[in-house]
Write an enzyme that holds these catalytic residues in place. Sequence first.
Site, PDB file in Angstrom:
ATOM      1  N   GLY A  19       1.533  -4.788  -3.117  1.00  0.00           N
ATOM      2  CA  GLY A  19       1.652  -6.937  -3.260  1.00  0.00           C
ATOM      3  C   GLY A  19       3.320  -6.935  -3.381  1.00  0.00           C
ATOM      4  N   SER A  20       3.798  -5.784  -3.108  1.00  0.00           N
ATOM      5  CA  SER A  20       5.515  -6.416  -2.910  1.00  0.00           C
ATOM      6  C   SER A  20       5.957  -7.446  -1.842  1.00  0.00           C
ATOM      7  CB  SER A  20       6.967  -5.770  -2.565  1.00  0.00           C
ATOM      8  OG  SER A  20       6.446  -5.021  -0.786  1.00  0.00           O
ATOM      9  N   ASN A  21       4.759  -7.722  -0.676  1.00  0.00           N
ATOM     10  CA  ASN A  21       4.850  -8.731   0.498  1.00  0.00           C
ATOM     11  C   ASN A  21       4.480  -9.899  -0.498  1.00  0.00           C
ATOM     12  OD1 ASN A  21       6.318  -8.223   3.343  1.00  0.00           O
ATOM     13  ND2 ASN A  21       5.271  -6.864   2.570  1.00  0.00           N
ATOM     14  N   ASN A 107      -1.223 -12.168  10.046  1.00  0.00           N
ATOM     15  CA  ASN A 107      -0.110 -11.294   8.791  1.00  0.00           C
ATOM     16  C   ASN A 107       0.647 -10.501   9.780  1.00  0.00           C
ATOM     17  OD1 ASN A 107      -1.693  -8.193   8.641  1.00  0.00           O
ATOM     18  ND2 ASN A 107      -2.046  -7.569  10.610  1.00  0.00           N
ATOM     19  N   HIS A 109       2.650  -7.079  10.612  1.00  0.00           N
ATOM     20  CA  HIS A 109       2.878  -5.439  10.541  1.00  0.00           C
ATOM     21  C   HIS A 109       4.056  -4.810  10.345  1.00  0.00           C
ATOM     22  CE1 HIS A 109       1.183  -2.398  12.412  1.00  0.00           C
ATOM     23  NE2 HIS A 109       1.776  -2.030  13.259  1.00  0.00           N
TER      24      HIS A 109
HETATM   25  C1  GAR Z   1       3.484  -4.205   4.428  1.00  0.00           C
HETATM   26  O1  GAR Z   1       4.204  -3.174   4.664  1.00  0.00           O
HETATM   27  C2  GAR Z   1       2.684  -3.827   5.449  1.00  0.00           C
HETATM   28  O2  GAR Z   1       3.531  -3.961   6.332  1.00  0.00           O
HETATM   29  C3  GAR Z   1       2.032  -2.987   5.858  1.00  0.00           C
HETATM   30  O3  GAR Z   1       0.798  -3.022   4.457  1.00  0.00           O
HETATM   31  C4  GAR Z   1       2.491  -2.437   4.129  1.00  0.00           C
HETATM   32  C5  GAR Z   1       1.705  -4.101   1.940  1.00  0.00           C
HETATM   33  O4  GAR Z   1       3.326  -3.183   1.503  1.00  0.00           O
HETATM   34  N1  GAR Z   1       1.011  -3.787   6.810  1.00  0.00           N
HETATM   35  C6  GAR Z   1       0.041  -2.861   7.697  1.00  0.00           C
HETATM   36  O5  GAR Z   1       0.621  -1.496   8.150  1.00  0.00           O
HETATM   37  C7  GAR Z   1      -0.765  -4.076   8.270  1.00  0.00           C
HETATM   38  N2  GAR Z   1      -1.576  -2.796   9.174  1.00  0.00           N
HETATM   39  P1  GAR Z   1       2.839  -4.642  -0.624  1.00  0.00           P
HETATM   40  O6  GAR Z   1       1.432  -3.849  -0.559  1.00  0.00           O
HETATM   41  O7  GAR Z   1       4.443  -3.849  -0.404  1.00  0.00           O
HETATM   42  O8  GAR Z   1       3.200  -6.096   0.433  1.00  0.00           O
END
Ligand code: GAR
Length: 194
Positions: A19-21, A107, A109
């Site tokens: 969940g950093s994003n 989303n 990616h």
């Molecule tokens: C992110 O890099 C996002 O782009 C990717 O998962 C990661 C989640 O990081 N999403 C995918 O691969 C979707 N196909 P986070 O939990 O630290 O935000």
Amino acid sequence: MGGNTIKMKKIVLFASGNGSNAEAIIRYFENQSIATVVAVFSNKPEAKVLERAKNHGIPSFVFTKTQLQETYVLDQLRLLQPDLIVLAGFLLQFPTTILKVFPNVINIHPALLPKYGGKGMYGMHVHQAVLDHKEIETGITIHYVNEQYDEGEFIFQKAVNIEECKTPEAIAQKVHELEHQYFPEVIGKLITNH
Ligand code: GAR
């Protein structure tokens, strides 16, 4: 979206892991008045994103895959009435039944689609594939969600040079930096333009 531009727009986040994003988005909208994150949804009860949401006083909803496909998640969304749904590291397919009611779903990616997308292409799997193919650059793609994995209309892409990256973790770090820098801003622009 549409409607009254003075009204604060509501964002709902879906995330499956760290969940950093999600946290970057929460922080960004805490500091301005166009939109606010009203809830975080996760299919993983142990996901760190839930702790992050709690620290920011944002309600969270945990659901099973069945509850996503049946009515629980849709019922909660109907109560919340989000203007925008953001998938920020959400690893299940988003159901068409929800898209029909809430079509504004985007989303992120962690690659330059259409390369390295599709079922099974998420997180480290993407970065490993990019490394295996000896790519000199990778990047991020922010796109609308439709019924096919990673095939909705593109909103934004940004590339980064990865020639000096020797591991998938090194690539992941570069991609995360791009995500945190651009994802909240792109959401802000999208919301203001609707
Ligand atoms: C992110 O890099 C996002 O782009 C990717 O998962 C990661 C989640 O990081 N999403 C995918 O691969 C979707 N196909 P986070 O939990 O630290 O935000």
